[in-house]
Design an enzyme around this catalytic site. Structure first.
Site, short mmCIF file in Angstrom:
data_model
loop_
_atom_site.label_atom_id
_atom_site.label_comp_id
_atom_site.label_asym_id
_atom_site.label_seq_id
_atom_site.Cartn_x
_atom_site.Cartn_y
_atom_site.Cartn_z
N ASP A 23 0.80 -1.22 0.00
CA ASP A 23 0.00 0.00 0.00
C ASP A 23 0.83 1.27 0.00
O ASP A 23 0.29 2.37 0.08
CB ASP A 23 -0.99 0.02 1.18
CG ASP A 23 -0.29 -0.20 2.51
OD1 ASP A 23 0.92 0.12 2.61
OD2 ASP A 23 -0.95 -0.67 3.45
N CYS A 24 2.16 1.14 -0.07
CA CYS A 24 2.99 2.34 -0.13
C CYS A 24 4.30 2.01 -0.81
O CYS A 24 4.62 0.84 -1.04
CB CYS A 24 3.23 2.92 1.27
SG CYS A 24 4.31 1.89 2.29
N CYS A 66 9.85 9.61 7.99
CA CYS A 66 9.54 8.53 7.05
C CYS A 66 9.19 9.10 5.68
O CYS A 66 8.38 10.01 5.56
CB CYS A 66 8.36 7.71 7.57
SG CYS A 66 7.83 6.47 6.39
N CYS A 107 7.49 7.90 3.17
CA CYS A 107 6.39 7.25 2.43
C CYS A 107 5.63 8.23 1.54
O CYS A 107 5.39 7.97 0.37
CB CYS A 107 5.42 6.59 3.41
SG CYS A 107 5.98 4.98 3.97
N ASP A 132 1.28 13.65 -39.74
CA ASP A 132 1.05 13.11 -41.06
C ASP A 132 -0.29 13.65 -41.57
O ASP A 132 -1.12 14.10 -40.78
CB ASP A 132 1.02 11.58 -40.98
CG ASP A 132 0.92 10.93 -42.35
OD1 ASP A 132 1.42 11.53 -43.31
OD2 ASP A 132 0.35 9.83 -42.44
N ASP A 135 3.16 11.83 9.18
CA ASP A 135 3.59 10.84 8.19
C ASP A 135 2.42 10.19 7.48
O ASP A 135 2.23 10.35 6.27
CB ASP A 135 4.43 9.77 8.89
CG ASP A 135 4.72 8.61 7.95
OD1 ASP A 135 5.23 8.87 6.85
OD2 ASP A 135 4.40 7.46 8.29
#
Length: 925
Positions: free
Chosen positions: A194-195, A575, A577, A619, A902
């Site tokens: 999940d991270c 952290c 994260c 093009d 965090d």
């Protein structure tokens, strides 16, 4: 060839498209003493003109380093057939390439001995040449990394060997490398991530496994792709990931259910597959959770969030904390032991993950920081705070998982568009069969209100089809005989008979899902930078936290408990994260949002670099125009317009010439009855003749008509004016008089003008590159408000793109992916349009599924929005940390706010990234 020049021919194995040839051509031309290079993809050869000083061994090594195998023709060569790479299946469906090989010389191409097993799907339908007995003994596919049941679909590949590698496109930031010869790739579904910290731990651990050469982990897709040799133990690899606290299982190859362990495919002399199992059945433990959806399983994490193991741990920890708090009020003597027990409920699994991560090469993880902080808090008699912090951490992880799951769901929601059943027409009757069982060339009936069960071509019937689920097109499109339909689109009116053109595993939706999921595993430049930064950032935070805890008491005599407490809070604040997830979350959401609108981009690098585009070369035919000539003007001279149309349509009845088709289409649109002319025939290079109502007719060019009848000055002026508008004029003679004029032109797409205007509004210059005549090109370009460069060969387009890049422009080349392959390869970003989607997924960096010119501007806008979102995320994550770092050192905030800084930042960053899922594109004007 000059007198001093020599010519040497090489066999080049591993080429499979024009982009390969362009890449080899470019590299070899840079070698000193090389004067000319000719590369043939179909023949698998390269002819080099050079002087006497050229080292041919060095030249061969140069090509080999690009991912191919080069042998000088005439040199000693092994006579045995080249074995395919282990795990490679020869079910190579070359129709996926979409390359038109009709004009290639196969005179030197020995096709003998191409033996296939009964299950082989080596479909050469897309080729115009004869493959009777195609000898692939010298065709080395080792450069291609195929899954166990590969159908040569490169939609989910890195394309490093297709002219888009970092060494060929430094400006685009492509640094993904081709897998080495002999390597295999296995994809795993990984539940529980999940991270970004989860991904980093898994990446580090798996890279340490024997015979593993590369690992790509996508948190948002919930997948891991491992490049490995034949000796890698996939069972042990999956167990290693599981030991870290996740659930890993190999994903089923497209169109198969994983009943057994992954197999190494070994080809015998007859081409049949000898499957040698490499494991003891790990895949048997992972049944395909997305039943019938061609290998795109949901993984074991699906279901309500409260049923996940992470949610259950959080709930139990919360209950334990509540009990501890209640006991502390009733029985104060239970402190601090009640809170220590409550903390242990949540901390033991976290500490276990920290130890396993450290044992597998990831000592600096959020779990490590969390464990140190919680244990330290208990030591300094802050057990109550430690328990609350652990609980808040688990809540934050749970919220991260829920937010990440939203991104996964946005991708897999596409799979729900596929109907479960189809009405198969067989022997004059219809029967209901599973949609996934449909095979190529099967005929199905699609009733009003039904979803189209497979990609196909309409055999009969007429209806409006809602393509919004696949292409994002808001207005239903009319479909009639010969038109293509996509799986998952909705038939609205009449009954359609559809011939299936792609098996379930290869249909548009399956391709989009595979492309988007695997694109997320290809890291964007910003993401790679942040990953490198975080490797130094986290250990740095631990050092800073230790200094904060130790230096004030040692140097200033401050209280130890106070500063240790603050140091522990800094650990939690530091952290990374939120910082690390800021980029992949935004990239994943943008890729998903783009795919739902028919904008396919190969990874974060492409998405990130699209925003830099300031010069777009397009093009003309099939890109800016429809690719189908239309009657734009009918001018009656001796007859009225309706009669002129009736007579001309009579002459053209039954013809498949593009001009004839245009006239007949106009007659049908105007409801003019068509009766075929008698004595109809063609006059070589001049026109067609026939008789209608006893009147001899001649539909011809103005020059040919002038040979029969004198054209007056007024008529010549009208013809000249129409020609100046880029229109082809035909004159209809009825006997000796001019009945009328037709003007025909390949008209611009309906959205071409607004699309070019949108690019200009974004600050991008535009230019039309076409092989058409200058007058037609300038007429169409001026109507669209852009510059035109006409009468160009493919190499001229490539040269112009190179010149623009040399001037400092960031160039996007937009074309059909076939004739424009050299220019697509030369540009910073190659974008393929519309019906060329199969080829687009091969040769270009991005594809516009629906073929709207405005979607090129949409890609640029989406890229810029994504980069803005990433900047917001980085600012948010670092800003919160900076604020709480200062307040913690000053003693204003403690452990509780630290953990919120965090996990709260991570949730906010992920939620901000998910806003991109709601992107709908530029507003229609």
């Amino acid at each position: 060839m000059t007198a001093a020049a020599r010519r040497t021919r090489f066999r080049v194995e591993g080429m499979d498209c024009a982009s390969c040839a362009a890449k080899i051509d470019k590299a070899v031309r840079r070698i000193p003493d090389v004067t000319d290079v000719n590369v043939s993809v179909v023949a698998g050869t390269m002819s080099v003109e050079h002087g006497d000083k050229l080292d041919l061994d060095t030249l061969a090594q140069k090509v080999n380093r690009l991912g191919y195998k080069t042998t000088r023709l005439g040199a000693v060569k092994k006579s045995t057939a080249a074995e395919p790479a282990p795990g490679q299946d020869r079910k190579s469906d070359h129709s996926d390439h979409g390359h038109d090989h009709a004009d290639h010389d196969h005179s030197d191409h020995d096709h003998a001995g191409h033996a296939h097993g009964p299950g082989c799907k080596h479909d050469h339908a897309g080729h115009d040449h004869d493959h009777a007995g195609h000898d692939h003994s010298d065709h080395d596919h080792a450069g291609h990394v195929h899954g166990p049941d590969c159908k040569h679909d490169h939609a989910d590949r890195d394309h490093a060997e297709h002219g888009h590698s970092g060494q060929d496109r430094p400006a685009a930031g492509h640094i993904e490398q081709a897998a080495p010869a002999g390597a295999q790739q296995t994809r795993f579904r990984v539940a529980g991530m999940d991270c970004a910290s989860c991904a980093a731990k898994i990446d580090t651990a798996v890279r340490r496994m024997p015979d593993v050469t590369d690992v790509k982990v996508s948190v948002v897709a919930g997948t891991m792709t491992v490049t490995h040799g034949s000796k890698a133990d996939l069972d042990e690899l999956a167990r290693k990931v599981t030991s870290l606290g996740y659930k890993a299982a190999p994903m089923a190859p497209a169109g198969q259910k994983p009943a057994t362990a992954p197999a190494n495919h070994v080809h015998g002399p007859d081409g049949r597959h000898d499957q040698t199992l490499t494991g003891s059945g790990i895949a048997a433990e992972a049944p395909d959770a997305l039943e019938g959806m061609h290998g795109h399983d949901h993984g074991p994490q699906d279901g309500p969030w409260w049923k996940t193991s992470k949610a259950q741990l959080t709930i139990i920890c919360g209950i334990a904390l509540a009990v501890a708090f209640g006991l502390s009020q009733v029985l104060p003597q239970t402190q601090p032991w009640g809170f220590i027990v409550a903390m242990a409920v949540g901390l033991i699994p976290i500490a276990r993950r920290a130890l396993l991560g450290a044992a597998n090469g990831s000592p600096f993880t959020i779990e490590t920081l969390m464990t140190v902080a919680a244990v330290g808090a208990v030591i300094i008699n802050a057990a109550e705070e430690a328990a609350v912090v652990v609980f808040l951490f688990l809540v934050g992880e749970l919220l991260e998982g829920i937010a990440t799951g939203r991104a996964r769901a946005s991708i897999r929601a596409l799979a729900t568009l596929m109907p479960k059943t189809a009405l198969l027409e067989r022997d004059g009757a219809t029967q209901t069969v599973p949609a996934e069982s449909l095979t190529v060339d099967a005929v199905v009936l699609v009733r009003p209100g039904d979803r189209v069960p497979a990609d196909g071509v309409v055999l009969s019937g007429e209806s409006a089809v809602d393509e919004a689920p696949v292409t994002g097109e808001s207005v239903p499109k009319r479909k009639e005989q010969g038109d293509n339909v996509f799986a998952g689109t909705v038939n609205q009116e009449g009954v359609l008979r559809v011939r299936v053109t792609a098996a379930a595993a290869d249909n548009t939706i399956s391709r989009i899902i595979a492309l988007v999921e695997e694109a997320q595993e290809s890291k964007a430049p910003t993401e790679r930078f942040i990953d490198r930064f975080s490797k130094y950032y986290t250990p740095g935070v631990m050092v800073v936290a230790a200094l904060i805890a130790i230096l004030p008491p040692l140097l200033a005599g401050a209280e130890w408990n106070t500063w240790i407490y603050r140091g522990l809070a800094v650990l939690l604040i530091g952290c990374p994260c939120a910082l690390v997830i800021s980029t992949p979350a935004a990239i994943a959401a943008a890729l998903s949002a783009g795919a739902r609108r028919g904008l396919l981009m190969k990874g974060g690098a492409v998405l990130e670099n699209l925003g830099k585009v300031n010069y777009v070369a397009l093009d003309k035919t099939g890109t800016l125009t429809e690719g189908k000539p239309k009657v734009t003007d009918i001018i009656g001279v001796a007859r009225d317009e309706r009669e002129v149309l009736r007579l001309a349509a009579a002459l053209e009845a039954g013809s498949s010439h593009p001009l004839a088709v245009a006239i007949l289409a106009r007659a049908e649109a105007d409801k003019v009855p068509v009766v075929a002319a008698t004595d109809a025939g063609a006059v070589g290079g001049k026109g067609v003749v026939g008789t209608v109502d006893a009147v001899k007719l001649f539909l011809a060019s103005p020059r040919a008509a002038a040979e029969k009848v004198k054209l007056d000055q007024g008529l010549l002026s009208q013809i000249a004016a129409l020609n100046d508008e880029g229109k082809t004029v035909s004159v209809l003679l009825a006997g000796t008089e001019v009945a009328g004029l037709f003007a025909i032109r390949d008209e611009p797409r309906e959205d071409a003008k607004t699309g070019i205007a949108a690019l200009h509004d974004l600050g991008a210059e535009t230019v039309m590159l076409t092989g058409d005549n200058e007058r037609t090109a300038k007429a169409i370009a001026s109507s669209l408000g852009m510059e035109a460069r006409a009468e160009l060969m493919p190499q001229d387009k490539q040269k112009i793109v190179g010149e623009m890049r040399a001037k400092g422009k960031f160039v996007a080349k937009v074309g059909d992916g076939i004739n424009d392959a050299p220019a697509l390869a030369a540009a910073d970003i190659g974008i393929a349009m519309g019906s060329g989607t199969d080829v687009a997924l091969e040769t270009a960096d991005a594809a516009v599924l629906h073929g709207r010119v405005k979607d090129v501007a949409n890609m640029v806008v989406l890229s810029r929005l994504t980069m803005r979102n990433i900047l917001q995320n980085i600012t948010l994550s670092l800003g919160l940390k900076a604020v709480f770092l200062v307040t913690t050192v000053l003693g204003v905030t403690g452990l509780w706010p630290a953990i919120l800084a965090d996990t709260g930042a991570t949730v906010l960053v992920t939620a901000n990234a998910m806003r991109l899922l709601a992107w709908k594109g530029l507003r229609e004007t």
